[in-house]
Structure formats: C-alpha cells, structure tokens
Write a protein that holds these residues in place. Structure first.
Motif, PDB file in Angstrom:
ATOM      1  N   PHE A  84       1.151  -0.849  -0.158  1.00 39.48           N
ATOM      2  CA  PHE A  84       0.054   0.125  -0.002  1.00 39.48           C
ATOM      3  C   PHE A  84       1.420   1.565   0.328  1.00 39.48           C
ATOM      4  O   PHE A  84       0.698   2.116  -1.024  1.00 39.48           O
ATOM      5  CB  PHE A  84      -0.743  -0.009   0.559  1.00 39.48           C
ATOM      6  CG  PHE A  84      -2.131   1.229   1.426  1.00 39.48           C
ATOM      7  CD1 PHE A  84      -2.368   1.067   0.624  1.00 39.48           C
ATOM      8  CD2 PHE A  84      -1.334   2.278   2.439  1.00 39.48           C
ATOM      9  CE1 PHE A  84      -3.568   2.776   0.664  1.00 39.48           C
ATOM     10  CE2 PHE A  84      -1.853   3.388   2.182  1.00 39.48           C
ATOM     11  CZ  PHE A  84      -3.236   3.471   1.332  1.00 39.48           C
ATOM     12  N   HIS A 124       1.396   3.751  -2.895  1.00 39.40           N
ATOM     13  CA  HIS A 124       1.354   5.171  -2.429  1.00 39.40           C
ATOM     14  C   HIS A 124       2.084   6.455  -3.169  1.00 39.40           C
ATOM     15  O   HIS A 124       1.869   7.466  -3.370  1.00 39.40           O
ATOM     16  CB  HIS A 124       1.510   5.932  -0.758  1.00 39.40           C
ATOM     17  CG  HIS A 124       0.721   7.617  -0.203  1.00 39.40           C
ATOM     18  ND1 HIS A 124      -0.288   7.779  -0.801  1.00 39.40           N
ATOM     19  CD2 HIS A 124       1.791   8.242  -0.329  1.00 39.40           C
ATOM     20  CE1 HIS A 124      -0.435   8.966  -0.343  1.00 39.40           C
ATOM     21  NE2 HIS A 124       1.140   9.078  -0.189  1.00 39.40           N
ATOM     22  N   MET A 173      -5.820   5.248  -5.536  1.00 39.87           N
ATOM     23  CA  MET A 173      -5.778   5.673  -4.160  1.00 39.87           C
ATOM     24  C   MET A 173      -7.709   5.975  -3.298  1.00 39.87           C
ATOM     25  O   MET A 173      -7.514   4.928  -1.947  1.00 39.87           O
ATOM     26  CB  MET A 173      -4.914   6.780  -3.795  1.00 39.87           C
ATOM     27  CG  MET A 173      -3.794   6.246  -4.042  1.00 39.87           C
ATOM     28  SD  MET A 173      -2.758   4.845  -3.951  1.00 39.87           S
ATOM     29  CE  MET A 173      -2.525   4.673  -1.817  1.00 39.87           C
ATOM     30  N   ARG A 174      -8.184   6.675  -4.235  1.00 34.25           N
ATOM     31  CA  ARG A 174     -10.294   6.565  -3.483  1.00 34.25           C
ATOM     32  C   ARG A 174     -10.190   4.841  -3.627  1.00 34.25           C
ATOM     33  O   ARG A 174     -11.239   4.657  -2.819  1.00 34.25           O
ATOM     34  CB  ARG A 174     -10.925   7.597  -4.706  1.00 34.25           C
ATOM     35  CG  ARG A 174     -10.328   8.989  -4.088  1.00 34.25           C
ATOM     36  CD  ARG A 174     -10.927  10.009  -5.142  1.00 34.25           C
ATOM     37  NE  ARG A 174     -10.962  10.658  -4.749  1.00 34.25           N
ATOM     38  CZ  ARG A 174     -11.146  12.166  -4.857  1.00 34.25           C
ATOM     39  NH1 ARG A 174     -12.635  11.631  -3.868  1.00 34.25           N
ATOM     40  NH2 ARG A 174     -10.840  13.181  -4.387  1.00 34.25           N
ATOM     41  N   ARG A 199      -8.483   1.995  -3.816  1.00 32.16           N
ATOM     42  CA  ARG A 199      -7.201   1.485  -3.119  1.00 32.16           C
ATOM     43  C   ARG A 199      -7.418   0.949  -2.088  1.00 32.16           C
ATOM     44  O   ARG A 199      -6.857   0.322  -0.476  1.00 32.16           O
ATOM     45  CB  ARG A 199      -5.723   2.351  -3.723  1.00 32.16           C
ATOM     46  CG  ARG A 199      -4.903   0.920  -3.263  1.00 32.16           C
ATOM     47  CD  ARG A 199      -4.262  -0.315  -3.363  1.00 32.16           C
ATOM     48  NE  ARG A 199      -3.209  -0.905  -2.966  1.00 32.16           N
ATOM     49  CZ  ARG A 199      -2.878  -1.550  -1.816  1.00 32.16           C
ATOM     50  NH1 ARG A 199      -4.182  -1.970  -1.455  1.00 32.16           N
ATOM     51  NH2 ARG A 199      -1.936  -2.209  -2.173  1.00 32.16           N
ATOM     52  N   THR A 200      -7.191   2.572  -1.177  1.00 32.75           N
ATOM     53  CA  THR A 200      -7.632   2.903   0.713  1.00 32.75           C
ATOM     54  C   THR A 200      -8.261   2.070   0.906  1.00 32.75           C
ATOM     55  O   THR A 200      -8.349   1.297   2.203  1.00 32.75           O
ATOM     56  CB  THR A 200      -7.871   4.378   0.601  1.00 32.75           C
ATOM     57  OG1 THR A 200      -6.503   5.016   0.085  1.00 32.75           O
ATOM     58  CG2 THR A 200      -7.282   4.108   2.076  1.00 32.75           C
ATOM     59  N   THR A 219      -7.648  -1.728   0.783  1.00 34.18           N
ATOM     60  CA  THR A 219      -6.482  -1.521   2.500  1.00 34.18           C
ATOM     61  C   THR A 219      -6.959  -2.095   3.042  1.00 34.18           C
ATOM     62  O   THR A 219      -6.514  -2.905   4.152  1.00 34.18           O
ATOM     63  CB  THR A 219      -5.426  -0.698   2.045  1.00 34.18           C
ATOM     64  OG1 THR A 219      -5.088  -1.136   0.415  1.00 34.18           O
ATOM     65  CG2 THR A 219      -4.246  -1.433   2.614  1.00 34.18           C
ATOM     66  N   LEU A 220      -7.899  -0.642   3.813  1.00 32.49           N
ATOM     67  CA  LEU A 220      -8.440  -1.144   5.258  1.00 32.49           C
ATOM     68  C   LEU A 220      -9.530  -2.268   5.617  1.00 32.49           C
ATOM     69  O   LEU A 220      -9.104  -3.058   6.413  1.00 32.49           O
ATOM     70  CB  LEU A 220      -9.030   0.326   5.663  1.00 32.49           C
ATOM     71  CG  LEU A 220      -8.303   1.458   5.473  1.00 32.49           C
ATOM     72  CD1 LEU A 220      -9.166   2.294   6.197  1.00 32.49           C
ATOM     73  CD2 LEU A 220      -8.061   1.995   6.507  1.00 32.49           C
TER      74      LEU A 220
END
Length: 198
Positions: free
Chosen positions: A150, A154, A167-168, A170-171, A174-175
């Motif tokens: 992750f 970034h 990343m909108r 991916r984040t 990932t969480l």
C-alpha cells in the motif's frame, strides 16, 4: 478546463467501485468469522483462516497486476486534464519519448518503470512464500507485505504512475484487507482467546 471538471481525475469508474466492494466482502466476512467461529467450531475457524490467508495473497496479486498492466502500456498520469485528452504520436525513442501535444513528462522514466516492476513482481512473490509458512507466521508476513505494498502504491500515485482516482479505491480496499486479515492474525495466534477471557 478545470481539474475538478474531469471525472476521471477525481471519481473512480462505477464498475471499479462495484468490483472493489464485491472484492472486500469476503475479507470482511472472513474477519468476522475469525473472531466468532472459534466459539462455535475450531475446525471451521481453521478453514476460514486458511481461506482468508489465500484470499489475502490473491488480493496482493490483483493490485500488483495493476502495475504490471500500466507498466506494459507505459502509462503516466498527466497533470493537465486538457492534455490528457489529446492523443500522443508514436514514440520514436522508447519509454522516455513521445512527440504528441503535451507529451513531454507524460511517459514514465526508467526509474518509474523499475518501481513498477518491483510493485508488480515482489509483493506476489512474498505473499506466495507466506503461504508455505505456518498460519501464525504467514499471516504476519502477509499483513506486513500488504501494508508495504500500500505504501508503494502511494509512492506510485505521487509519481503519477496510476490514475488520479486509484487511491480512492485502493485505500478502503486496503483497510478491509488489513482489518479482515488482522482479525485472522489474532485468531491464529491465540489472541482472540486472551481477549475473550478478560
């Protein structure tokens, strides 16, 4: 043309958002199962833990595949939306070139492509290797690898190597991965029982 007028720079495509939500569901359900199933059946808890670790390794491979595909296409995000919409002429000098309108700076550098190669190949190799370890150790290796992956994504985002909206998606993915696998890590290392006994 203003940056906020170009949806591809701010909002992930609907199909990508839907696919991400579907991909997160097994991780969330598996994380809940890892916390609840030991009270019901340790055998079922072990099966869920194995499925979670396998799915976590697959998640790493999916994200790595993004970098492999973008690397093959020599994609680089443009800082100016108007230029992003214009076609580029064929490059005559490899990944560094491109003669179309606004092409300067749009092709990834050799360093960019090396970063992509690392992000495309290394995480899946490590997560694949974690599958041969005990669940207690392998889950920790998997969590660490997915966290580092992750952070690598970034860096790739800051260098313009992924779409602006990446990343909108991916984040939150990932969480979900880290929470679901984190619950599995607690379960396979016996930490769920310590919490339950408090």
């Amino acid at each position: 043309m203003q940056l906020n007028e170009v949806s591809e720079f701010t909002t992930p495509p609907r199909s990508i958002r839907l696919a991400t939500m579907i991909a997160m569901a097994p991780l969330v359900l598996g994380g809940i199962g890892a916390l609840v199933l030991p009270d019901v059946s340790m055998q079922n808890a072990g099966i869920v833990a194995g499925l979670q670790l396998t799915y976590g390794a697959l998640a790493s491979t999916w994200v790595a595949g993004v970098h492999g595909g973008l690397g093959v296409s020599a994609y680089k995000r443009c800082d100016w939306p108007a230029l992003e919409q214009q076609p580029m002429e064929a490059s005559t000098d490899g990944a560094e070139g491109g003669k179309g309108p606004g092409a300067e700076g749009r092709r990834p550098s050799s360093g960019d492509q090396r970063l992509r190669a690392v992000l495309a190949v290394l995480p899946p190799l490590v997560t694949w290797g974690s599958m041969g370890l005990s669940a207690a150790v392998g889950s920790g290796v998997l969590l660490a690898t997915l966290t580092l992956q992750f952070l690598g994504d970034h860096v790739a985002h800051r260098r313009g190597l992924v779409p602006g909206w990446f990343m909108r998606v991916r984040t939150p993915f990932t969480l979900a991965v880290l929470l679901g696998l984190g619950a599995t890590y607690l379960q396979v290392n016996g930490l769920v029982w310590e919490w339950g006994g408090v």
